[in-house]
Design an enzyme around this catalytic site. Structure first.
Site, short mmCIF file in Angstrom:
data_model
loop_
_atom_site.label_atom_id
_atom_site.label_comp_id
_atom_site.label_asym_id
_atom_site.label_seq_id
_atom_site.Cartn_x
_atom_site.Cartn_y
_atom_site.Cartn_z
N ASP A 176 23.79 35.71 -45.50
CA ASP A 176 25.14 35.81 -44.96
C ASP A 176 25.37 37.31 -44.90
O ASP A 176 25.52 37.95 -45.96
CB ASP A 176 26.16 35.14 -45.88
N HIS A 177 25.35 37.88 -43.71
CA HIS A 177 25.30 39.35 -43.66
C HIS A 177 26.55 40.00 -44.27
O HIS A 177 26.52 41.16 -44.62
CB HIS A 177 25.01 39.86 -42.24
N HIS A 239 31.34 33.43 -43.94
CA HIS A 239 31.83 34.76 -44.30
C HIS A 239 33.16 34.72 -45.08
O HIS A 239 33.30 35.38 -46.11
CB HIS A 239 32.01 35.63 -43.05
C1 BG6 Z 1 28.67 36.61 -37.12
C2 BG6 Z 1 29.38 35.66 -36.21
O1 BG6 Z 1 28.09 35.92 -38.20
O2 BG6 Z 1 29.59 37.57 -37.60
C3 BG6 Z 1 30.04 36.38 -35.07
O3 BG6 Z 1 28.47 34.71 -35.71
C4 BG6 Z 1 30.93 37.49 -35.58
O4 BG6 Z 1 30.78 35.50 -34.24
C5 BG6 Z 1 30.18 38.37 -36.59
O5 BG6 Z 1 31.35 38.27 -34.48
C6 BG6 Z 1 31.11 39.34 -37.25
O6 BG6 Z 1 30.35 40.25 -38.01
P1 BG6 Z 1 30.86 41.73 -38.29
O7 BG6 Z 1 29.77 42.30 -39.14
O8 BG6 Z 1 31.00 42.39 -36.95
O9 BG6 Z 1 32.17 41.59 -38.99
#
Ligand code: BG6
Length: 482
Positions: A176-177, A239
């Site tokens: 989960d990045h 997230h």
């Molecule tokens: C991703 C989603 O996991 O996270 C996207 O699939 C979203 O829809 C993105 O835009 C948001 O990531 P960050 O790092 O830009 O907040």
């Protein structure tokens, strides 16, 4: 200056889906940055694997091109770029057949082996099976899988089951990045590295907590995926859930994978089931020359939500009575990820009714412009009695730490954790399943009722109903659009 880089052993990293978007945008640039920082030891190899036939030179050109676009600054250093490409290899591989596996076996030299499944989940099981069949795995093997991890509880359980046929849970790294973001890790530092907050961090002192993840972008070219997913599956199940866990969890006994994940799991399991009137879905309409959601996904009758706001409750001793409000959406007025911890009013005001009501508030800004603001109440300067006002005690991290401190991309941290064998920032099987078990009934309820999301103006703060949900509780959303 003392080097802060933790050395790792030499490794082989195989990226299945090595010509795909994620590899080009995130995985390869992250590896290149770590390489330029000297963190990738000599003898390590990065192997791109995909279906199409590429010569080694053609693949290295593709990598160099991707880095020139997605790691622009560093890629200006042609020597570094060339040296990095030297450790990059390529195999054309057939995930469901025999082609290419012997070539891959010939390329792997190191004990530490990570296999990054940057492909659709439909291939996880085939890849896992073939890795075993060809004897490419060992004790030091790790597999990395991306979200979406399943579409619901059933599919997530099936994926977990398939992976478990071939790998031990300690070898599986579910990304989960958000957990790799420096700012998100900072949440733990703020909570558990300071004594100030912990005594107040409970229902006795906290009125409510808001978590906002707002984006200005629409669904862009990802319409086909998003239409089947929606904000609930795309953002809330993973997230926002992770942010909620980090804010609500009990202090783990140590910063180690299972201690942290056990505590997060308890939070998810303590969540109540969300009542239909405590949730608002929205879908953006066209504005400022930008297409509407329905145009973006090419479905004039789409019922998929690009916005969700909901109220939930963590049913345990610490949080009983303190609601958590979550909201996320695309095409909103600002890009803004933040958490607001709104404290209760003082139990008694010695200043009389004219002083009004005042809440301390801790605002943790995660992106952009990372920082922390504590709102405190002071006397308004000047004559005229005891009038109180709220002022921010502000700490911008960029100001406090200096502009030269670089925030690494989430993938840099996460990939190196895979190599180190540290699972703290990755989701465990039970955690993912618990998150789906909470999300599924909400989504099924919408489907059963034929619920249609409320339209909202692009670049606004979302549908009016989200504001109304708050005002029914005599509260209001903070941040976004202010
Ligand atoms: C991703 C989603 O996991 O996270 C996207 O699939 C979203 O829809 C993105 O835009 C948001 O990531 P960050 O790092 O830009 O907040």
């Amino acid at each position: 200056m003392v080097s802060r880089i933790i050395p790792v052993n030499e490794f082989d990293l195989v990226v299945f889906g090595g010509t795909g978007d994620l590899a080009k945008r995130k995985i390869l640039p992250a590896l290149f940055k770590r390489f330029c920082d000297g963190q990738i030891p000599e003898g390590s190899r990065i192997v791109g694997a995909a279906r199409s036939a590429h010569t080694l030179d053609a693949y290295r050109d593709l990598v160099a091109e991707a880095l020139s676009e997605f790691a622009k600054e560093l890629a200006r250093d042609q020597d570094a770029l060339r040296a990095f490409c030297e450790i990059v290899h390529y195999v054309a591989i057939d995930a469901r057949g025999e082609g290419g596996w012997a070539d891959l076996a010939g390329l792997l030299k190191n004990e530490v082996r990570a296999f990054y499944f940057s492909v659709g989940p439909g291939l996880f099981s085939d890849l896992a099976e073939r890795l075993h069949l060809h004897g490419l795995t060992n004790e030091q093997t790790r597999v990395v899988v991306e979200k979406p991890f399943g579409h619901d509880l059933e599919t997530a359980q099936a994926l977990n089951h398939e992976l478990a046929q071939h790998f031990d849970e300690s070898q599986i790294y579910r990304i989960d990045h958000y957990l790799g973001k420096e700012t998100v890790q900072n949440l733990m530092a703020v909570r558990f590295g300071n004594i100030l907050f912990e005594p107040l961090w409970n229902a006795q002192y906290v009125d409510h907590i808001q978590i906002t993840v707002a984006e200005t972008v629409g669904v862009g070219g990802r319409g086909e995926y998003y239409e089947k997913s929606g904000a609930m599956r795309d953002m809330v199940q993973n997230h926002l859930m992770q942010l909620l866990c980090l804010i609500a969890m009990e202090p783990p006994s140590k910063f180690d994978p299972d201690a942290v994940r056990d505590e997060k799991l308890k939070v998810i399991r303590a969540l109540d089931s969300v009542q239909p009137h405590h949730i608002v879905r929205g879908q953006y309409t066209a504005a400022d020359g930008e297409a509407s959601y329905r145009e973006d996904v090419d479905n004039p009758r789409s019922k998929t939500e690009s916005f969700v706001a909901l109220k939930c409750q963590v049913n345990n001793w610490r949080w009983a009575g303190t609601p958590f409000y979550l909201r996320t959406g695309k095409r909103l007025s600002d890009r803004d990820t933040e958490i607001r911890v709104v404290f209760k009013d003082t139990p008694h005001s010695i200043f009389g009714p004219e002083a009004g009501q005042h809440h301390n508030e801790l605002a943790i800004q995660l992106q952009p412009d990372e920082g922390i603001t504590l709102k405190v109440t002071i006397k308004e300067p000047g004559p005229g009695g005891m009038r109180l006002i709220d002022v921010p005690l502000d700490m911008s991290f960029a100001e406090a730490l200096g502009p030269t401190v670089e925030t690494p991309d989430a993938y840099e941290r996460l990939i190196m954790d895979v190599i180190r064998g540290n699972q703290t920032l990755f989701m465990r099987n039970d955690e993912v399943e618990a998150a789906w078990a909470w999300t599924d009934p909400i989504i099924r309820g919408w489907e059963a009722r034929g619920d249609v999301p409320k339209p909202y103006d692009a670049f606004s703060t979302g549908p009016d109903d989200a504001a109304m949900m708050m005002s029914r509780d005599q509260r209001h959303w903070r941040g976004l659009g202010k």
